[in-house]
Design a protein around this motif. Structure first.
Motif, short mmCIF file in Angstrom:
data_model
loop_
_atom_site.label_atom_id
_atom_site.label_comp_id
_atom_site.label_asym_id
_atom_site.label_seq_id
_atom_site.Cartn_x
_atom_site.Cartn_y
_atom_site.Cartn_z
N ALA A 9 93.39 75.54 46.03
CA ALA A 9 93.24 76.68 46.49
C ALA A 9 91.86 76.84 45.23
N VAL A 12 89.28 75.52 47.66
CA VAL A 12 88.94 76.75 48.35
C VAL A 12 88.12 77.56 48.20
N MET A 15 84.83 75.96 48.61
CA MET A 15 84.58 76.27 49.87
C MET A 15 83.90 77.69 50.60
N GLY A 16 85.06 78.65 50.14
CA GLY A 16 85.29 79.75 50.23
C GLY A 16 83.70 80.62 49.56
N ASN A 105 84.64 71.46 56.28
CA ASN A 105 85.79 72.72 55.33
C ASN A 105 87.06 73.00 56.31
N LEU A 109 90.75 72.15 55.53
CA LEU A 109 91.34 73.48 55.23
C LEU A 109 93.05 73.59 56.11
N ALA A 112 94.79 70.98 54.22
CA ALA A 112 95.64 72.24 52.82
C ALA A 112 96.57 72.79 53.04
N LEU A 132 96.65 80.14 48.33
CA LEU A 132 95.37 79.37 49.61
C LEU A 132 94.44 79.82 49.03
N LEU A 133 94.49 81.42 50.09
CA LEU A 133 93.81 82.68 50.20
C LEU A 133 93.23 83.39 48.97
N GLY A 135 91.95 81.23 46.57
CA GLY A 135 90.83 80.82 46.49
C GLY A 135 89.51 81.79 46.87
N THR A 136 89.59 81.31 48.55
CA THR A 136 88.63 82.49 48.84
C THR A 136 88.41 83.99 48.21
N THR A 333 93.30 77.83 61.20
CA THR A 333 91.81 77.91 60.89
C THR A 333 91.07 77.91 62.01
#
Length: 392
Positions: A9, A12, A15-16, A105, A109, A112, A132-133, A135-136, A333
């Motif tokens: 995360a 992520v 990257m997010g 990315n 993802l 991941a 994980l989300l 992290g976004t 993704t």
């Protein structure tokens, strides 16, 4: 939740931040590189297109790679692309770096997502996805607004450098937290590639991918062109863009956290309640855009609804693609980023209508309406509880 999941995360998050940060940087990029804001907005679509193409492609290529090597390699390519983007003075070069970063990315993802669901019991895929989300969503709460402030004070190039630097701790986390070898059960028991690809012919999987794409298109379309809404329609200064992004991100964190607890067993209520509210929310923001307080309240609510609904639909993709264990992450993704590609294009077209800077908000309402028209008649089928099947 296991520690390696949180380390993923972190990556992520970096990257997010990159994926969303253009929402606050487009005017400066357009001015610096001598292009229109609409043209600069295609950088978001470029990123999404790279992820759409990259997700299944790199997932196929990386099927036989150790997960740690795959994740680290994708992260380093992503970092290098941002370093090049930070120094270029040519828009086409910046466009290409966004595509390269997106492919990296996408690969990260996809691997991941697949790795995450193997780290938890089969009936907790939604919670693993929520981590994980997160992290976004933390990126939208802290990373993107922080990047917007850096861009406003030091220029948009400094934000690209900041993303590149933020990737380095994530790389260390992958080295320390993700096993070096391949999982023995995965190596011996995975299906053939043609069997996994054949899952894409299943109507339930195609449907949930389409629904996830439409909801994400609505989110990305308005988020990409949020800056003009804040500065022009609401009449606020440039630094208020960061406040707007923080509120949207805070809402998205709440939404994905709540949805993570419901999307495994009770996705139906999330879709049935969140969908109509989201349909009302985007037009409401357009009609109240001249009232700053209403704008900020609605952005928090829309962030929560968008990510609750979107993450639930993407969780359903992972369930529907359970027979494709090494490719399911790439399908999820791709669904996310088909929407991320369509949304800014639709929003840019809406900018040229009489609605002006409010056009993207109306376009988002139309996209959510299309998703609901597809989803509601088939809601029982796409929300069926398959967790017990996965445990067999």
């Amino acid at each position: 939740m296991p520690l390696p999941l949180y380390l993923l995360a972190v990556a992520v998050f970096a990257m997010g931040t990159s994926e969303f940060m253009l929402a606050g940087l487009l005017p400066d990029i357009a001015s610096d590189l001598d292009v229109t804001v609409g043209t600069a907005g295609t950088l978001t679509s470029a990123f999404a297109i790279g992820m759409i193409v990259g997700a299944p492609l790199v997932a196929v290529l990386a099927r036989d790679w150790p997960r740690r090597a795959s994740l680290l390699g994708f992260l380093l390519v992503f970092t290098a692309a941002h370093a090049v983007g930070a120094v270029t003075t040519d828009f086409p070069v910046l466009f290409v770096t966004r595509v390269v970063a997106a492919v990296a990315n996408a690969g990260f993802l996809a691997v991941a997502l697949t790795a995450a669901v193997t780290l938890v019991p089969a009936d907790r895929k939604g919670r693993a996805l929520a981590v994980l989300l997160a992290g976004t969503t933390v990126a939208t709460v802290a990373g993107v607004p922080g990047g917007s402030v850096i861009g406003a004070v030091l220029g948009w190039r400094a934000t690209f450098w900041a993303v590149a630097v933020a990737c380095l701790p994530a790389a260390l986390g992958i080295l320390r937290g993700v096993p070096a070898g391949r999982d023995a059960a995965e190596a011996t028991g995975r299906p053939a590639l043609r069997v996994e690809l054949a899952q894409l012919t299943r109507p339930p999987l195609i449907l949930v991918m389409l629904l996830g794409a439409l909801v994400n298109a609505a989110t990305f379309g308005s988020l990409t062109f949020l800056a003009p809404v804040v500065t022009d329609s609401a009449g606020l200064g440039e630094l208020w863009i960061s406040v707007a992004l923080v509120l949207f991100g805070a809402g998205s964190f709440v939404g994905v956290t709540v949805a993570g607890r419901l999307s495994d067993r009770r996705p139906g209520p999330v879709i049935a309640v969140g969908g109509p509210l989201l349909l009302i929310g985007w037009p409401a923001l357009a009609m109240l855009a001249h009232r700053p307080v209403a704008v900020f309240i609605l952005l928090f609510v829309l962030g929560a609804l968008s990510f609750a609904l979107g993450s639930t639909l993407i969780t359903r993709v992972l369930y529907e693609a359970a027979a494709a264990p090494t490719m399911a992450g790439s399908y999820a993704t791709a669904a996310l980023n088909v929407g991320a590609a369509i949304g800014p294009v639709a929003a840019a077209a809406a900018l040229r209508t009489e609605a002006g800077e409010l056009g993207p908000l109306w376009a988002s309402g139309v996209l959510v309406a299309a998703a609901l028209l597809l989803a509601l008649p088939l809601l029982p089928a796409i929300t069926a509880d398959r967790s017990t099947e996965l445990l067999r």
